[in-house]
Design an enzyme around this catalytic site. Structure first.
Site, PDB file in Angstrom:
ATOM      1  N   TYR A   1      26.714 -12.571 -30.201  1.00  0.00           N
ATOM      2  CA  TYR A   1      26.494 -13.612 -29.197  1.00  0.00           C
ATOM      3  C   TYR A   1      26.482 -14.997 -29.842  1.00  0.00           C
ATOM      4  CZ  TYR A   1      24.849  -9.811 -26.111  1.00  0.00           C
ATOM      5  OH  TYR A   1      24.744  -8.661 -25.351  1.00  0.00           O
TER       6      TYR A   1
ATOM      7  N   SER B   1      24.093  -6.163 -17.161  1.00  0.00           N
ATOM      8  CA  SER B   1      24.871  -6.662 -16.021  1.00  0.00           C
ATOM      9  C   SER B   1      24.419  -6.055 -14.691  1.00  0.00           C
ATOM     10  CB  SER B   1      26.370  -6.414 -16.240  1.00  0.00           C
ATOM     11  OG  SER B   1      27.153  -7.365 -15.536  1.00  0.00           O
TER      12      SER B   1
ATOM     13  N   LEU C   1      23.581  -7.527 -12.175  1.00  0.00           N
ATOM     14  CA  LEU C   1      24.142  -8.350 -11.100  1.00  0.00           C
ATOM     15  C   LEU C   1      25.662  -8.384 -11.169  1.00  0.00           C
ATOM     16  CD1 LEU C   1      21.566 -11.302 -11.114  1.00  0.00           C
ATOM     17  CD2 LEU C   1      21.654  -9.310  -9.586  1.00  0.00           C
TER      18      LEU C   1
ATOM     19  N   GLY D   1      27.464 -11.518 -12.026  1.00  0.00           N
ATOM     20  CA  GLY D   1      27.302 -12.548 -10.996  1.00  0.00           C
ATOM     21  C   GLY D   1      27.862 -12.188  -9.647  1.00  0.00           C
TER      22      GLY D   1
ATOM     23  N   LEU E   1      26.998  -9.853  -7.709  1.00  0.00           N
ATOM     24  CA  LEU E   1      25.921  -9.468  -6.803  1.00  0.00           C
ATOM     25  C   LEU E   1      24.937 -10.606  -6.503  1.00  0.00           C
ATOM     26  CD1 LEU E   1      25.353  -5.820  -8.047  1.00  0.00           C
ATOM     27  CD2 LEU E   1      26.051  -6.500  -5.731  1.00  0.00           C
ATOM     28  N   THR E   2      25.290 -11.816  -6.904  1.00  0.00           N
ATOM     29  CA  THR E   2      24.579 -12.993  -6.382  1.00  0.00           C
ATOM     30  C   THR E   2      25.197 -13.450  -5.068  1.00  0.00           C
ATOM     31  OG1 THR E   2      26.002 -14.638  -7.469  1.00  0.00           O
ATOM     32  CG2 THR E   2      24.139 -13.760  -8.748  1.00  0.00           C
ATOM     33  N   GLY E   3      26.456 -13.003  -4.829  1.00  0.00           N
ATOM     34  CA  GLY E   3      27.190 -13.441  -3.652  1.00  0.00           C
ATOM     35  C   GLY E   3      27.880 -14.776  -3.828  1.00  0.00           C
ATOM     36  N   LYS E   4      27.756 -15.380  -5.002  1.00  0.00           N
ATOM     37  CA  LYS E   4      28.272 -16.748  -5.174  1.00  0.00           C
ATOM     38  C   LYS E   4      29.796 -16.828  -5.226  1.00  0.00           C
ATOM     39  CE  LYS E   4      27.651 -16.737 -10.247  1.00  0.00           C
ATOM     40  NZ  LYS E   4      26.849 -17.329 -11.351  1.00  0.00           N
TER      41      LYS E   4
END
Length: 346
Positions: free
Chosen positions: A53, A235, A237, A240, A242-245
């Site tokens: 990372y 992961s 989400l 991302g 599953l944030t709906g963004k």
């Protein structure tokens, strides 16, 4: 925040884990430090990182930068003992050790580098990021062919490397051992070797797992139950989704999709349709989609710890607001129906 243990180790951790893979790229050091503080204030003392990372993208010249950010926080705060620290040794990659595989000498080199950057003399959970032989993770399942793997070479690798892991444990440099992006067969090679040699058992498996990615639910879940292997669900989400963004064609500036385009192969029409279905369930029951997705991961029958990251403190605060969310049987039943209608969306 509820508490649990990692496998059979007796190491107690929070039921949620803070990830760090954007620190040093999308998230600067000061913001990363604030996230650690905020997580601890919320009762989350489990922190995961890796030598490779930051990501998005992974670059040879930035390998280890995230560990260094965490090490600076340890040094400045004096709170190393307040954190259960997990990090990972990279499998074969051109970005680390000239592509050399994990073996006793490269393992030694990797862990010494991590300890130096993290400014600590021990790592609570040391993990192999992916196996030398490759895996079906990272969307490689669609064309996965294990017949090129060398069975004898894998078993020799396990036998020689588990001895080094035991030496590192005896030296106090690691407390427990885990795998990541691995399979049932791979994990069992390590468990059988540990039984023969007295080396460290696999305590945890860090694999992708979410409402949209459920490869774990069959043989891996069965193995985890019988072998007491805790799932560290990265992961949760779905990068991302599953944030709906990203619904309706949205592409927020600075988001992961804006940086790498297809979210590592997760961006599909099927995925957006599945998110619509889960979003509808959340709305029907007055739930935030993010909170529902993480609560679902934590609620699984096999001991499962959601591992989430946040680019900003605002995103982390949003996640933390869902700590007390529990899902009714009605919600769980509707999620199961949605899964049947939208299996394997990426």
């Amino acid at each position: 925040m509820d508490r649990t243990t990692l496998g059979r180790t007796g190491i107690e951790v929070s039921g949620w884990c803070l990830g760090s893979m954007t620190w040093g790229r999308q998230t600067d050091a000061a913001e990363g430090h604030r996230q650690i503080d905020r997580a601890l204030d919320a009762g989350i003392d489990f922190l995961d990182t890796a030598e490779m990372y930051p990501v998005n993208p992974v670059l040879a010249e930035t390998i280890g930068d995230t560990e260094a950010i965490i090490g600076d926080w340890f040094e400045a705060s004096g709170r190393r003992s307040d954190v259960v620290l997990a990090t990972k040794c990279s499998g074969p990659t051109e970005n680390a050790r000239d592509g050399a595989p994990i073996r006793p000498d490269t393992l030694r080199s990797a862990i010494e580098g991590s300890l130096r950057r993290l400014k600590t003399d021990y790592i609570d959970l040391y993990q192999f990021h992916w196996p030398n032989r490759g895996s079906f993770h990272f969307r490689q399942i669609w064309g996965f062919d294990p017949t090129g793997q060398d069975t004898a070479a894998m078993r020799d690798h396990v036998t020689e490397t588990i001895g080094t892991l035991e030496d590192l444990r005896a030296e106090g440099k690691i407390r427990a051992f885990g795998l990541s992006n691995d399979s049932t067969w791979g994990i069992m090679q390590w468990q059988m070797a540990a039984e023969r040699s007295g080396g460290p058992r696999v305590a945890t498996l860090q694999n992708e797992y979410s409402l949209l990615c459920r490869q774990f639910d069959s043989d891996l879940a069965e193995m985890s139950h019988h072998e007491d292997v805790t799932l560290l669900a990265y992961s949760p989400l779905a990068a991302g989704l599953l944030t709906g963004k990203y619904q309706g064609g949205a592409l927020p500036d600075g988001s992961r999709m804006a940086i790498n385009g297809n979210l590592g192969g997760r961006k599909t029409d099927r995925a957006f349709a599945a998110v619509d279905a889960y979003q509808a369930i959340a709305r029907k029951h007055g739930l935030d989609l993010v909170h529902m997705a993480i609560a679902w991961v934590r609620s699984r029958p096999v001991n499962t710890i959601p591992m989430f990251g946040a680019t900003t403190l605002e995103q982390l605060d949003h996640i933390l607001e869902g700590q007390e969310v529990t899902l009714s049987q009605e919600v769980l039943d509707e999620i199961a129906e949605a899964h049947r209608a939208h299996p394997a969306p990426y």
